[in-house]
Design a protein around this motif. Sequence first.
Motif, mmCIF file in Angstrom:
data_model
loop_
_atom_site.group_PDB
_atom_site.id
_atom_site.type_symbol
_atom_site.label_atom_id
_atom_site.label_comp_id
_atom_site.label_asym_id
_atom_site.label_seq_id
_atom_site.Cartn_x
_atom_site.Cartn_y
_atom_site.Cartn_z
ATOM 1 N N TYR A 171 -9.129 66.742 6.374
ATOM 2 C CA TYR A 171 -8.035 65.945 6.913
ATOM 3 C C TYR A 171 -6.772 66.826 6.984
ATOM 4 O O TYR A 171 -6.518 67.633 6.087
ATOM 5 N N ALA A 172 -6.020 66.606 8.057
ATOM 6 C CA ALA A 172 -4.752 67.346 8.202
ATOM 7 C C ALA A 172 -3.751 66.825 7.181
ATOM 8 O O ALA A 172 -3.687 65.618 6.921
ATOM 9 N N SER A 173 -3.050 67.705 6.591
ATOM 10 C CA SER A 173 -2.075 67.310 5.572
ATOM 11 C C SER A 173 -0.965 66.507 6.229
ATOM 12 O O SER A 173 -0.479 66.853 7.305
ATOM 13 N N PRO A 174 -0.577 65.375 5.637
ATOM 14 C CA PRO A 174 0.465 64.544 6.272
ATOM 15 C C PRO A 174 1.816 65.259 6.253
ATOM 16 O O PRO A 174 2.096 66.096 5.410
ATOM 17 N N ALA A 175 2.590 64.900 7.238
ATOM 18 C CA ALA A 175 3.928 65.504 7.333
ATOM 19 C C ALA A 175 4.806 65.005 6.203
ATOM 20 O O ALA A 175 4.610 63.908 5.673
ATOM 21 N N ALA A 176 5.748 65.814 5.843
ATOM 22 C CA ALA A 176 6.651 65.439 4.750
ATOM 23 C C ALA A 176 7.492 64.253 5.171
ATOM 24 O O ALA A 176 7.931 64.153 6.324
ATOM 25 N N TYR A 177 7.709 63.317 4.281
ATOM 26 C CA TYR A 177 8.457 62.083 4.576
ATOM 27 C C TYR A 177 9.954 62.386 4.524
ATOM 28 O O TYR A 177 10.453 62.903 3.524
ATOM 29 N N GLU A 178 10.601 62.077 5.610
ATOM 30 C CA GLU A 178 12.053 62.271 5.695
ATOM 31 C C GLU A 178 12.668 60.936 6.069
ATOM 32 O O GLU A 178 12.565 60.486 7.216
ATOM 33 N N PRO A 179 13.279 60.238 5.136
ATOM 34 C CA PRO A 179 13.847 58.917 5.472
ATOM 35 C C PRO A 179 15.041 59.077 6.409
ATOM 36 O O PRO A 179 15.727 60.089 6.442
#
Length: 262
Positions: A171-179
Amino acid sequence: MSYKLAVAAALVALCLGSHPPRYAPRPSYEPKPSYAPPPSYEPKPSYAPPPSYDAPKAYKAPEPKYHEEPVAPPKYDFNYAVKDDYSGADLGHSETRDGYQTTGEYRVQLPDGRVQVVTYTADKDGYRAEVNYEGEATYPEHTYKPAPAYKPTPAPYEPTPATYEAPEPAYASPAAYEPAPYSPYQPEPYHPSPYDPSPYDPSPYHPAPYQPEPYHPAPYRPAPYHPPTYNPAPHYQIAAVKAAEPEEAVAEAAPVTEAAAE
């Protein structure tokens, strides 16, 4: 109408009360019936006396029977022998009996290599035995012999079948969460519309005139009246009844009806 019926019922009750009915006396029957005496049965039945039983006897065990001694004195002769060079067994037994005189001999192989020979005699004086040994006792030295070692048989080769292992999914690593940047809530300004009611102009009310329907009552026509006809109640006269003779039938009293006067 109801008044007339009540007056008639009262007159009938008055007539019945002033003249009570008379009944004939009860008939008497002669001669009175006679009944035969109950039958008697002769001769009366006789019954046999009850059976009598003797008291049970006490159980007595039978006396044992013993076999008597044979008349002829016993007499026999037997012998047997075993000699095996492979195993070293050397034994035997022989015996002769004539009456109360018994003689015999038996041989036994001992563990030390000797042979024990027992010669015996049994008679009225008792049992007498003579023991002799043949050969020399030998005691071989005990030498330790290790137990043979056995190699275990190798187990047959059975290849283990390869098991299929499915590759783990990548699985592709999820993108970093930026609120999103925080912005405070700013409601829109409220501008109410000016109140301008419309002028009230009611329409004039003109009710319709009340005109009731004309009333025409139906003409009254009573039903013709027919007075009821009156029928007076009949008068009853009770006649006296004489008693009949015993041999004749009893006559029953019957009311006499007179014709009603109109």
